[in-house]
Design a protein around this motif. Structure first.
Motif, mmCIF file in Angstrom:
data_model
loop_
_atom_site.group_PDB
_atom_site.id
_atom_site.type_symbol
_atom_site.label_atom_id
_atom_site.label_comp_id
_atom_site.label_asym_id
_atom_site.label_seq_id
_atom_site.Cartn_x
_atom_site.Cartn_y
_atom_site.Cartn_z
ATOM 1 N N ASP A 146 24.841 57.318 41.798
ATOM 2 C CA ASP A 146 24.526 56.438 42.830
ATOM 3 C C ASP A 146 22.717 56.173 42.811
ATOM 4 N N LEU A 178 28.719 55.472 39.733
ATOM 5 C CA LEU A 178 28.480 54.875 40.563
ATOM 6 C C LEU A 178 29.774 55.286 41.582
ATOM 7 N N ASN A 187 32.874 52.125 35.455
ATOM 8 C CA ASN A 187 31.900 53.201 35.385
ATOM 9 C C ASN A 187 31.514 53.376 33.992
ATOM 10 N N PRO A 191 27.302 50.142 35.086
ATOM 11 C CA PRO A 191 25.755 50.856 35.009
ATOM 12 C C PRO A 191 25.392 50.691 33.501
#
Length: 379
Positions: A146, A178, A187, A191
């Motif tokens: 995060d 995340l 994921n 990202p």
């Protein structure tokens, strides 16, 4: 068996839930003799609670070496016992999962990548794991979680774990995770990859060993990462979905071995012996023919006849009782030229080096803050 008997983990196949099972690893080892293979992640609790039934989860054939067991969990007692139980099976390394973003793992389970937020616990866990095995231990993690995604925070995690435990090997998935409800698949895509973080770790922690992971899809890219200094390269779905091309070139392109000359027909003949020996051994039809055929789909990726073969296999699952009978009924869909040709090196000198610019983007060198030094001194 000890890891020193094998060539280093310059290439490894990532642990993937419901993918890198015993069936896949058996098939993979018929193609590559030197790639390091990882198990699926096994929760420490599963190992502890299945103590009377461990062969189903932990047993593997001797020719799967070198092989790494990946475990997950957040209970020190269970991690210790699970490692102790697993040690009798002779794995070559024990790896702790600090990278899985699945809600079942990092969410309700409170382990996986969520452990990156608690490096002190990870250090304790790695110390406990190392105390219960005679083989090396390692951590697989992301570059952040995060908003905890700065290079310094990643370095804090690496420093605390390595300085407070025997851990000297880290596998770095070069994306952050995340935990806001997106899927594990997202994921792996949303990202952005930050390979510069990986190469900065090589600079700032010269006494540790780092394997790069994430977004690497070909032997070309494996070699490119190595040319830029990577200690090791881990490949996930590309080694599963296109296993013939990827694994078939590992021994020659990465380890410098002479070509084996193995063909897909030979791989299938060897795998058939295994498959028909294990079908249904756990009761209730498990493993099923479908389970045993699943790892083979990557053998014919992009080849003529692949789609027809898969459709024929899907139909044959309903009436075939053995792997041999299923293959006899379906394999004619694949041309002999595909079945009997050895692997071809796909290397292209025109390949764009996706890592070349990483060293121009390196973050500032990591420096340990004075208060951190004091915390570690009295930890």
């Amino acid at each position: 068996m000890v890891a020193e008997q094998y060539l280093p983990p310059w290439f490894s196949v990532a642990p993937m839930m419901e993918w890198t099972d015993n069936h896949y690893r058996t098939m993979a080892r018929h193609i590559s003799k030197h790639a390091w293979l990882y198990t699926e992640m096994l929760a420490a609790e599963t190992i502890v609670y299945q103590e009377k039934n461990l062969d189903r989860f932990l047993a593997f054939s001797p020719d799967q070496h070198p092989i790494v067991l990946q475990i997950g969990g957040n209970n020190l007692e269970n991690l210790a016992k699970a490692t102790r139980l697993a040690s009798t099976y002779g794995y070559d390394e024990i790896n702790l999962n600090c990278g899985c973003p699945s809600p079942k793992v990092a969410g309700h389970g409170c382990f996986g990548v969520r452990l990156m937020l608690d490096p002190k616990f990870v250090a304790e866990a790695m110390t406990v794991i190392a105390a219960n095995t005679d083989v090396p231990v390692s951590v697989k993690c992301r570059i952040g979680v995060d908003d905890h995604d700065s290079y310094n925070e990643l370095c804090d995690f690496i420093y605390k774990v390595s300085s407070q435990s025997p851990t000297r090997h880290f596998i770095i998935h070069s994306r952050k995770a995340l935990l806001n409800g997106i899927s594990p698949a997202d994921n792996r895509k949303i990202p952005p990859l930050k390979y510069e973080y990986y190469y900065a770790l090589l600079r700032d922690f010269p006494d540790l060993r780092f394997t790069i992971n994430g977004g690497i899809n070909s032997i070309d890219e494996v070699r490119a990462a190595q040319n830029e200094g990577a200690h090791g390269v881990m490949v996930g779905r590309a080694a599963y979905n296109n296993s013939w091309s990827m694994l078939g070139n590992v021994d020659t392109a990465i380890y410098g071995a002479p070509p084996s000359g193995v063909t897909r027909r030979q791989v299938l003949d060897k795998y058939q012996v295994y498959a028909d020996s294990v079908i249904g051994i756990y009761g209730n039809g498990k493993p099923s023919l479908r389970d045993l055929v699943k790892p083979l789909y990557g053998l014919f990726w992009g080849e003529p006849g692949n789609g027809v073969w898969r459709r024929k296999a899907d139909s044959a699952f309903h009436h075939c009782k053995t792997f041999k009978s299923l293959m006899e009924e379906t394999i004619t869909a694949i041309p002999d030229s595909v079945l009997d040709s050895p692997v071809v090196d796909p290397y292209s000198t025109a390949c764009v080096d996706k890592f070349a610019n990483s060293k121009n983007l390196l973050p500032l060198p990591y420096t340990l803050k004075e208060e951190q030094e004091e915390q570690l001194l009295y930890a």
